[in-house]
Design a protein around this motif. Structure first.
Motif, PDB file in Angstrom:
ATOM      1  N   VAL A   1      43.166  10.427  74.698  1.00  0.00           N
ATOM      2  CA  VAL A   1      42.801   9.396  73.723  1.00  0.00           C
ATOM      3  C   VAL A   1      41.500   8.718  74.143  1.00  0.00           C
ATOM      4  O   VAL A   1      40.564   8.567  73.340  1.00  0.00           O
ATOM      5  CB  VAL A   1      43.928   8.355  73.582  1.00  0.00           C
ATOM      6  N   VAL A   2      41.427   8.306  75.412  1.00  0.00           N
ATOM      7  CA  VAL A   2      40.227   7.627  75.908  1.00  0.00           C
ATOM      8  C   VAL A   2      39.016   8.568  75.851  1.00  0.00           C
ATOM      9  O   VAL A   2      37.916   8.163  75.451  1.00  0.00           O
ATOM     10  CB  VAL A   2      40.461   7.129  77.351  1.00  0.00           C
ATOM     11  N   MET A   3      39.206   9.816  76.228  1.00  0.00           N
ATOM     12  CA  MET A   3      38.107  10.783  76.235  1.00  0.00           C
ATOM     13  C   MET A   3      37.576  11.009  74.825  1.00  0.00           C
ATOM     14  O   MET A   3      36.353  11.084  74.615  1.00  0.00           O
ATOM     15  CB  MET A   3      38.580  12.103  76.849  1.00  0.00           C
ATOM     16  N   ASN A   4      38.464  11.111  73.834  1.00  0.00           N
ATOM     17  CA  ASN A   4      38.015  11.299  72.456  1.00  0.00           C
ATOM     18  C   ASN A   4      37.317  10.054  71.911  1.00  0.00           C
ATOM     19  O   ASN A   4      36.398  10.162  71.094  1.00  0.00           O
ATOM     20  CB  ASN A   4      39.198  11.675  71.564  1.00  0.00           C
TER      21      ASN A   4
ATOM     22  N   ARG B   1      33.838  10.119  73.341  1.00  0.00           N
ATOM     23  CA  ARG B   1      33.034  11.142  72.681  1.00  0.00           C
ATOM     24  C   ARG B   1      32.801  10.856  71.200  1.00  0.00           C
ATOM     25  O   ARG B   1      31.976  11.495  70.550  1.00  0.00           O
ATOM     26  CB  ARG B   1      33.727  12.507  72.803  1.00  0.00           C
ATOM     27  N   GLY B   2      33.560   9.925  70.647  1.00  0.00           N
ATOM     28  CA  GLY B   2      33.462   9.654  69.218  1.00  0.00           C
ATOM     29  C   GLY B   2      33.992  10.796  68.376  1.00  0.00           C
ATOM     30  O   GLY B   2      33.522  11.026  67.262  1.00  0.00           O
ATOM     31  N   ASP B   3      34.994  11.499  68.905  1.00  0.00           N
ATOM     32  CA  ASP B   3      35.553  12.670  68.221  1.00  0.00           C
ATOM     33  C   ASP B   3      36.729  12.225  67.350  1.00  0.00           C
ATOM     34  O   ASP B   3      37.884  12.197  67.795  1.00  0.00           O
ATOM     35  CB  ASP B   3      36.003  13.707  69.252  1.00  0.00           C
TER      36      ASP B   3
ATOM     37  N   ARG C   1      39.726  14.970  66.619  1.00  0.00           N
ATOM     38  CA  ARG C   1      40.729  15.144  67.681  1.00  0.00           C
ATOM     39  C   ARG C   1      41.496  13.857  67.932  1.00  0.00           C
ATOM     40  O   ARG C   1      42.677  13.897  68.277  1.00  0.00           O
ATOM     41  CB  ARG C   1      40.058  15.630  68.958  1.00  0.00           C
ATOM     42  N   LEU C   2      40.834  12.722  67.797  1.00  0.00           N
ATOM     43  CA  LEU C   2      41.512  11.442  68.009  1.00  0.00           C
ATOM     44  C   LEU C   2      42.647  11.253  67.010  1.00  0.00           C
ATOM     45  O   LEU C   2      43.671  10.642  67.327  1.00  0.00           O
ATOM     46  CB  LEU C   2      40.501  10.297  67.890  1.00  0.00           C
ATOM     47  N   SER C   3      42.497  11.795  65.815  1.00  0.00           N
ATOM     48  CA  SER C   3      43.497  11.603  64.772  1.00  0.00           C
ATOM     49  C   SER C   3      44.796  12.335  65.058  1.00  0.00           C
ATOM     50  O   SER C   3      45.828  12.016  64.464  1.00  0.00           O
ATOM     51  CB  SER C   3      42.933  12.074  63.422  1.00  0.00           C
ATOM     52  N   ARG C   4      44.778  13.308  65.965  1.00  0.00           N
ATOM     53  CA  ARG C   4      45.992  14.088  66.217  1.00  0.00           C
ATOM     54  C   ARG C   4      46.370  14.215  67.688  1.00  0.00           C
ATOM     55  O   ARG C   4      47.430  14.773  68.000  1.00  0.00           O
ATOM     56  CB  ARG C   4      45.822  15.497  65.634  1.00  0.00           C
ATOM     57  N   CYS C   5      45.541  13.706  68.603  1.00  0.00           N
ATOM     58  CA  CYS C   5      45.789  13.976  70.023  1.00  0.00           C
ATOM     59  C   CYS C   5      47.036  13.293  70.564  1.00  0.00           C
ATOM     60  O   CYS C   5      47.579  13.705  71.591  1.00  0.00           O
ATOM     61  CB  CYS C   5      44.568  13.590  70.863  1.00  0.00           C
ATOM     62  N   ALA C   6      47.515  12.230  69.902  1.00  0.00           N
ATOM     63  CA  ALA C   6      48.707  11.521  70.371  1.00  0.00           C
ATOM     64  C   ALA C   6      49.976  11.983  69.669  1.00  0.00           C
ATOM     65  O   ALA C   6      51.058  11.462  69.949  1.00  0.00           O
ATOM     66  CB  ALA C   6      48.539  10.016  70.201  1.00  0.00           C
ATOM     67  N   ASP C   7      49.863  12.944  68.778  1.00  0.00           N
ATOM     68  CA  ASP C   7      51.046  13.432  68.065  1.00  0.00           C
ATOM     69  C   ASP C   7      51.949  14.239  69.006  1.00  0.00           C
ATOM     70  O   ASP C   7      51.470  14.993  69.852  1.00  0.00           O
ATOM     71  CB  ASP C   7      50.640  14.312  66.884  1.00  0.00           C
ATOM     72  N   GLY C   8      53.254  14.081  68.807  1.00  0.00           N
ATOM     73  CA  GLY C   8      54.199  14.858  69.605  1.00  0.00           C
ATOM     74  C   GLY C   8      54.243  16.309  69.194  1.00  0.00           C
ATOM     75  O   GLY C   8      54.517  17.193  70.006  1.00  0.00           O
TER      76      GLY C   8
ATOM     77  N   PRO D   1      37.002  18.417  59.731  1.00  0.00           N
ATOM     78  CA  PRO D   1      36.708  19.852  59.677  1.00  0.00           C
ATOM     79  C   PRO D   1      37.808  20.624  58.967  1.00  0.00           C
ATOM     80  O   PRO D   1      38.995  20.342  59.138  1.00  0.00           O
ATOM     81  CB  PRO D   1      36.621  20.252  61.162  1.00  0.00           C
ATOM     82  N   GLU D   2      37.417  21.580  58.150  1.00  0.00           N
ATOM     83  CA  GLU D   2      38.364  22.428  57.432  1.00  0.00           C
ATOM     84  C   GLU D   2      38.612  23.697  58.242  1.00  0.00           C
ATOM     85  O   GLU D   2      37.674  24.375  58.655  1.00  0.00           O
ATOM     86  CB  GLU D   2      37.818  22.781  56.054  1.00  0.00           C
ATOM     87  N   LEU D   3      39.872  24.003  58.469  1.00  0.00           N
ATOM     88  CA  LEU D   3      40.227  25.146  59.302  1.00  0.00           C
ATOM     89  C   LEU D   3      40.190  26.441  58.503  1.00  0.00           C
ATOM     90  O   LEU D   3      40.619  26.502  57.356  1.00  0.00           O
ATOM     91  CB  LEU D   3      41.611  24.945  59.921  1.00  0.00           C
ATOM     92  N   ASP D   4      39.663  27.462  59.130  1.00  0.00           N
ATOM     93  CA  ASP D   4      39.625  28.803  58.567  1.00  0.00           C
ATOM     94  C   ASP D   4      39.941  29.752  59.718  1.00  0.00           C
ATOM     95  O   ASP D   4      40.562  29.342  60.687  1.00  0.00           O
ATOM     96  CB  ASP D   4      38.254  29.076  57.948  1.00  0.00           C
ATOM     97  N   THR D   5      39.525  30.985  59.628  1.00  0.00           N
ATOM     98  CA  THR D   5      39.719  31.936  60.725  1.00  0.00           C
ATOM     99  C   THR D   5      38.376  32.506  61.164  1.00  0.00           C
ATOM    100  O   THR D   5      37.462  32.672  60.348  1.00  0.00           O
ATOM    101  CB  THR D   5      40.648  33.096  60.313  1.00  0.00           C
ATOM    102  N   CYS D   6      38.263  32.785  62.435  1.00  0.00           N
ATOM    103  CA  CYS D   6      37.053  33.381  62.989  1.00  0.00           C
ATOM    104  C   CYS D   6      36.869  34.781  62.403  1.00  0.00           C
ATOM    105  O   CYS D   6      37.810  35.571  62.361  1.00  0.00           O
ATOM    106  CB  CYS D   6      37.159  33.447  64.515  1.00  0.00           C
ATOM    107  N   ARG D   7      35.653  35.090  61.965  1.00  0.00           N
ATOM    108  CA  ARG D   7      35.396  36.384  61.348  1.00  0.00           C
ATOM    109  C   ARG D   7      35.290  37.519  62.366  1.00  0.00           C
ATOM    110  O   ARG D   7      35.235  38.687  61.992  1.00  0.00           O
ATOM    111  CB  ARG D   7      34.100  36.311  60.532  1.00  0.00           C
ATOM    112  N   LEU D   8      35.269  37.162  63.656  1.00  0.00           N
ATOM    113  CA  LEU D   8      35.188  38.194  64.682  1.00  0.00           C
ATOM    114  C   LEU D   8      36.542  38.527  65.295  1.00  0.00           C
ATOM    115  O   LEU D   8      36.876  39.688  65.485  1.00  0.00           O
ATOM    116  CB  LEU D   8      34.212  37.766  65.793  1.00  0.00           C
TER     117      LEU D   8
END
Length: 361
Positions: A177-180, A183-185, A188-195, A279-286
């Protein structure tokens, strides 16, 4: 004459003071409280459902060893109905990971849980020792963090697991939480504390049953239960950026032990504006892995390593140069599709479908 001190929960003489609450308790009551709190975390977060296969991300350290022991114990005591498996990742760090895997194999025997090991060498063609020699020690945790997260997801998928349980404790979550924040992220901050976090893309959800358990209490539990674990820190960890957040959190804990829980609870209550861009999640094309970019971070890092420029995707870079690198990778993948899907591609783990997607793009 002062009356004899007694355990907070029974008439026995106390044997320790809980770092989390400050209560003086006996050994048996400490076991009961620690296990009951973990069970409450699992139930209140609805982490598991009966019949699910759960891969336990195990490293041989104290957190994952205690997690494996607790899940096996609570699964039998409360009839969770879970199929538990141990999943380990061998990063290829001589003198560290090989010794911790020995401890993990002993845990496999003592708990009776099947163990599966995936290696960086097989997945990426590199070991962490080789990555550090090529990229230096300044950014080694960037490579390892990205590779390890993807390796755990791929390993859990190989085991056909419904959930992936990790040994992240309260100290780890508070540090994240502190690291995010630093970093102003916001993403990740929105979900890093979720169980429980759902990555999407067909990947198993990640669970943190120990998210409210203090690291000091995990050590006490492992000590009094006489669990076999490996206690040496990773050789490359002192150079990690997380160390700054860890030092800050430890200072706060010394001043106010409840600070860890308050940081986590505050992060759980954070709500972002509905119009905030995420960010919108998709899949890596590689490689087909979940990614918010056309090419996932692991593929970008591997491209830097394989091209002899390991710092290409590390550190500060403009969005323009990052897009140019990803477009070049997609173009090269499409051009080399025939060679990649041959014998050389088989050695690199290519399935053909990823190459087809890259060529179509």
């Amino acid at each position: 004459r002062q009356p004899q001190r007694r355990c907070r929960f029974c008439e026995k003489k106390p044997q320790l003071r809980r770092p989390k609450t400050g209560h003086a308790v006996c050994r048996d009551c400490f076991f009961w409280a620690f296990e009951a709190e973990t069970h409450d975390t699992i139930v209140s977060s609805r982490m598991f459902s009966p019949g699910e296969r759960v891969a336990i991300g195990a490293s041989g350290g104290k957190d994952s060893t205690v997690l494996a022991y607790l899940l096996k114990t609570l699964n039998e005591r409360h009839n969770y109905g879970l199929d538990l498996r141990l999943l380990a990742i061998d990063e290829g760090i001589a003198g560290y990971r090989d010794d911790s895997l020995d401890a993990l194999r002993r845990t496999e025997v003592s708990l009776g849980l099947p163990l599966t090991i995936f290696t960086y060498r097989d997945l990426y063609g590199w070991t962490m020792d080789e990555v550090v020699r090529a990229a230096g020690r300044r950014s080694n945790c960037t490579f390892c963090g990205v590779f390890r997260r993807q390796a755990l997801d791929r390993g859990a998928g190989h085991l056909k697991a419904d959930k992936l349980a990790t040994g992240h404790n309260a100290d780890d979550v508070a540090e994240t939480v502190v690291m995010n924040l630093l970093r102003g992220d916001a993403a990740r901050l929105s979900r890093c504390a979720d169980g429980v976090t759902h990555t999407g893309g067909g990947l198993p959800a990640r669970c943190k049953p120990l998210k409210y358990a203090y690291e000091k209490e995990i050590v006490l539990y492992a000590y009094f239960k006489r669990l076999d674990y490996f206690a040496t820190e990773c050789l490359y960890a002192p150079a990690a950026y997380r160390g700054h957040a860890r030092a800050l959190v430890k200072d706060l804990e010394r001043a106010r032990p409840a600070a860890l829980l308050h940081i986590i609870q505050a992060a759980e209550q954070i709500r972002f504006r509905t119009d905030a861009r995420m960010p919108e999640l998709d899949t890596c094309r590689l490689c087909g892995y979940v990614s918010s970019q056309p090419v996932c971070k692991a593929c970008v890092l591997l491209d830097g390593l394989n091209s002899g420029n390991p710092r290409l995707a590390v550190g500060k870079s403009s969005a323009c140069s990052a897009k140019q690198q990803q477009q070049r990778m997609l173009t090269d993948a499409g051009r080399n599709r025939a060679q990649c899907c041959g014998s050389a591609g088989a050695r690199r783990g290519c399935s053909g479908s990823a190459c087809a997607a890259a060529a179509d793009s």
